[in-house]
Design a protein around this motif. Sequence first.
Motif, PDB file in Angstrom:
ATOM      1  N   TRP A  57     -15.211   0.442 -44.854  1.00 53.07           N
ATOM      2  CA  TRP A  57     -16.201  -0.630 -44.838  1.00 53.07           C
ATOM      3  C   TRP A  57     -16.722  -0.978 -46.225  1.00 53.07           C
ATOM      4  O   TRP A  57     -17.403  -1.983 -46.394  1.00 53.07           O
ATOM      5  CB  TRP A  57     -17.367  -0.252 -43.917  1.00 53.07           C
ATOM      6  N   ASN A  59     -14.678  -1.479 -48.863  1.00 53.38           N
ATOM      7  CA  ASN A  59     -13.697  -2.308 -49.561  1.00 53.38           C
ATOM      8  C   ASN A  59     -14.249  -3.724 -49.736  1.00 53.38           C
ATOM      9  O   ASN A  59     -14.872  -4.266 -48.821  1.00 53.38           O
ATOM     10  CB  ASN A  59     -12.381  -2.370 -48.774  1.00 53.38           C
ATOM     11  N   HIS A  60     -14.002  -4.302 -50.895  1.00 53.33           N
ATOM     12  CA  HIS A  60     -14.564  -5.622 -51.202  1.00 53.33           C
ATOM     13  C   HIS A  60     -13.543  -6.735 -50.957  1.00 53.33           C
ATOM     14  O   HIS A  60     -12.354  -6.568 -51.213  1.00 53.33           O
ATOM     15  CB  HIS A  60     -15.045  -5.672 -52.657  1.00 53.33           C
ATOM     16  N   PHE A  61     -14.059  -7.847 -50.433  1.00 57.00           N
ATOM     17  CA  PHE A  61     -13.241  -9.037 -50.200  1.00 57.00           C
ATOM     18  C   PHE A  61     -13.988 -10.234 -50.769  1.00 57.00           C
ATOM     19  O   PHE A  61     -15.214 -10.293 -50.715  1.00 57.00           O
ATOM     20  CB  PHE A  61     -12.987  -9.237 -48.703  1.00 57.00           C
ATOM     21  N   GLU A  71     -18.201 -12.660 -53.316  1.00 57.40           N
ATOM     22  CA  GLU A  71     -17.586 -11.356 -53.069  1.00 57.40           C
ATOM     23  C   GLU A  71     -18.578 -10.425 -52.395  1.00 57.40           C
ATOM     24  O   GLU A  71     -19.719 -10.291 -52.824  1.00 57.40           O
ATOM     25  CB  GLU A  71     -17.111 -10.730 -54.389  1.00 57.40           C
ATOM     26  N   SER A  73     -18.711  -6.578 -49.750  1.00 57.55           N
ATOM     27  CA  SER A  73     -17.983  -5.501 -49.077  1.00 57.55           C
ATOM     28  C   SER A  73     -17.726  -5.918 -47.628  1.00 57.55           C
ATOM     29  O   SER A  73     -18.383  -6.824 -47.099  1.00 57.55           O
ATOM     30  CB  SER A  73     -18.776  -4.203 -49.120  1.00 57.55           C
ATOM     31  N   LEU A  74     -16.772  -5.249 -46.975  1.00 62.64           N
ATOM     32  CA  LEU A  74     -16.443  -5.575 -45.598  1.00 62.64           C
ATOM     33  C   LEU A  74     -17.663  -5.420 -44.697  1.00 62.64           C
ATOM     34  O   LEU A  74     -17.904  -6.248 -43.806  1.00 62.64           O
ATOM     35  CB  LEU A  74     -15.298  -4.676 -45.104  1.00 62.64           C
ATOM     36  N   SER A  75     -18.451  -4.375 -44.924  1.00 60.71           N
ATOM     37  CA  SER A  75     -19.648  -4.180 -44.101  1.00 60.71           C
ATOM     38  C   SER A  75     -20.632  -5.329 -44.287  1.00 60.71           C
ATOM     39  O   SER A  75     -21.284  -5.765 -43.334  1.00 60.71           O
ATOM     40  CB  SER A  75     -20.321  -2.846 -44.440  1.00 60.71           C
ATOM     41  N   TRP A  77     -19.793  -8.461 -45.111  1.00 58.36           N
ATOM     42  CA  TRP A  77     -19.239  -9.626 -44.432  1.00 58.36           C
ATOM     43  C   TRP A  77     -19.551  -9.573 -42.941  1.00 58.36           C
ATOM     44  O   TRP A  77     -19.827 -10.602 -42.312  1.00 58.36           O
ATOM     45  CB  TRP A  77     -17.729  -9.711 -44.653  1.00 58.36           C
ATOM     46  N   VAL A  78     -19.501  -8.365 -42.386  1.00 63.32           N
ATOM     47  CA  VAL A  78     -19.819  -8.211 -40.963  1.00 63.32           C
ATOM     48  C   VAL A  78     -21.306  -8.460 -40.721  1.00 63.32           C
ATOM     49  O   VAL A  78     -21.693  -9.248 -39.847  1.00 63.32           O
ATOM     50  CB  VAL A  78     -19.430  -6.803 -40.464  1.00 63.32           C
ATOM     51  N   CYS A 321     -18.534  -1.057 -36.900  1.00 59.00           N
ATOM     52  CA  CYS A 321     -18.772  -0.897 -38.335  1.00 59.00           C
ATOM     53  C   CYS A 321     -19.968   0.010 -38.612  1.00 59.00           C
ATOM     54  O   CYS A 321     -19.913   0.862 -39.511  1.00 59.00           O
ATOM     55  CB  CYS A 321     -18.989  -2.274 -38.966  1.00 59.00           C
TER      56      CYS A 321
END
Length: 434
Positions: A57, A59-61, A71, A73-75, A77-78, A321
Motif C-alpha cells: 500500500w 507503493n507510489h503511483f 503522485e 501512495s496506493l493507500s 489513492w484509495v 487496504c
Amino acid sequence: MSNSSLLRRLGKPLLQPFAEFFQREASGGIILLLSSIVALLLANTDVGIGRYFPAIWENHFSIAVGSFQLEKSLSHWVNDGLMALFFLIVGLEIKREVLEGELASVQQAVLPMVGALGGMVLPAGLFWLVNQGTPTAGGWGIPMATDIAFALAIVNLLGNRVPLSLKVFLTALAIVDDLGAVLVIAVFYTQSIAVDYLIGAGLVWVGLLVLNRLGVRVLGVYLLLGLVLWYLTLKSGIHATIAGVLLAMAIPFRTRLTDRAAVQQRLNTIQTMVGTQSCIARDVSEELESLSEEISSPSQRLEQVLHSPVAFFIIPFFAFCNTSIAIDLSTLGQLTEPLALGVMAGLLVGKPAGVFLLCYGTVRLGWATLPADVRWSQLLGVSILAGIGFTMSIFITLLAFDGQPALQDSAKIAILLASLVAGLAGYGLLRRVS
C-alpha cells in the motif's frame, strides 16, 4: 406489451426502492467482512504474498498530463480518491432521504434524528472522558459513526423476524449519522488550509449550483466539474472526500415530468405503438428511453449506477487496504490503553445507550412515536447494532492519527473487536425478541 410490463422496464432506472437498497447494502456488508478477514490473514502470514502484503500500500503511483502531475501512495489513492465516490453516494442518499425519504417530514425524521444525535454525542463524550489529557484525545470522532452496510447485513440474516419499519429506522439513523461524520471530518479533522485552493473549490461548487438552478441536466458536465472540485479540495487541505458530498448536493434531484396523468398518456402512446403492425422495436426503445429520462433525475440515475460498484468494490477494497494489520502480543496489549478503551467504550456503551435512551425519552415526551409494529426490545437490538463502526470509524482514525501508524493500528483493532461484539450482541438480542 402491457402497461405493467412497460413500467417494469422503466422502474429500475427511476426510483430506488428501499427493499433494493437494503438488499444491496446487506450483501455489500458480507463482502466487506470477507475482505477484512482476508486482509488480516495476509498481513499475519509469512507465506507467499503475505510477506509483502502490508508494504504494497506504500507503493507510489502518479497521474501526469503535460506539466501537471499528481503522485500519491496506493493507500492515499484509495482513501482520498476511491472513497470520494463513497462520500458521493453518502451525499446522494442524504439528499434523497431529506427530499423524499424518511427525513422528508418532521414527523418521520424526529426519531432517527434524535437517535443519531444521541449515538454521536455520548460515544464522543465517553471517548473524551477516557482519553482526556492524553495525546490520543483528538480521536473522539472515531466511535461516532455507524457502518450501515454491516448493520443491514446482520439485520438481513434475521429475514422477516425484523419488521420493515425497524429496518427503515436503522437506515435513516445511519444516514443522519453519516451526515454528522461528514461535518465532523470537515470541521475538526482539517489540519491546515490553503486559502487559494479553497476559494477555487468554492467557486467551482457555486458554479455547479448555478448550473442546477439553470436546469442543466447533463450528468457528464457535473462529473467533469466534480473532478476539478475534488482536486481543488484535495489541495486546499480539507479532506478530498468532502468534494463527493458537495457534488451530490449540486446534482439535480427533481424530475422533469411529475404529472401522473402525463406519464400515463405517454405509456398509452407507447402501448398503441406496440399494438400496431408497423411497430419498430427501435422506435419503442427510443420512446421508453425518452420517458425514462423525463421521469428520472441525474441524481437518481447516478445513485443507481454507482451504488453497486461502491458497495461491492470500493468499500471492500478500502477495508482490504486498511485492515492489513499485523497482530502480535504487543498489539493486543494496546487494548488496555486509553485509545482502545475509549473506542470500545464509545461503540459498545455510548452508541447503544445514546441511541436508545434519547429515542425512549423523545417518545415518552410525546415528541415522536414508536412505529406500531416495533417493540422497545427490538429498538434496543438495533441500537446495539449501531455500535458497528468499521468503515467510517477507520476512516476517521486515519485522519485523527495521520502519520502515526502505531496509534492507527491500535484504534483499528479496537474498532474491529467492538464491531464484532456489537454485531453478535445485536443479532442475538434481535433474534431472541423477534
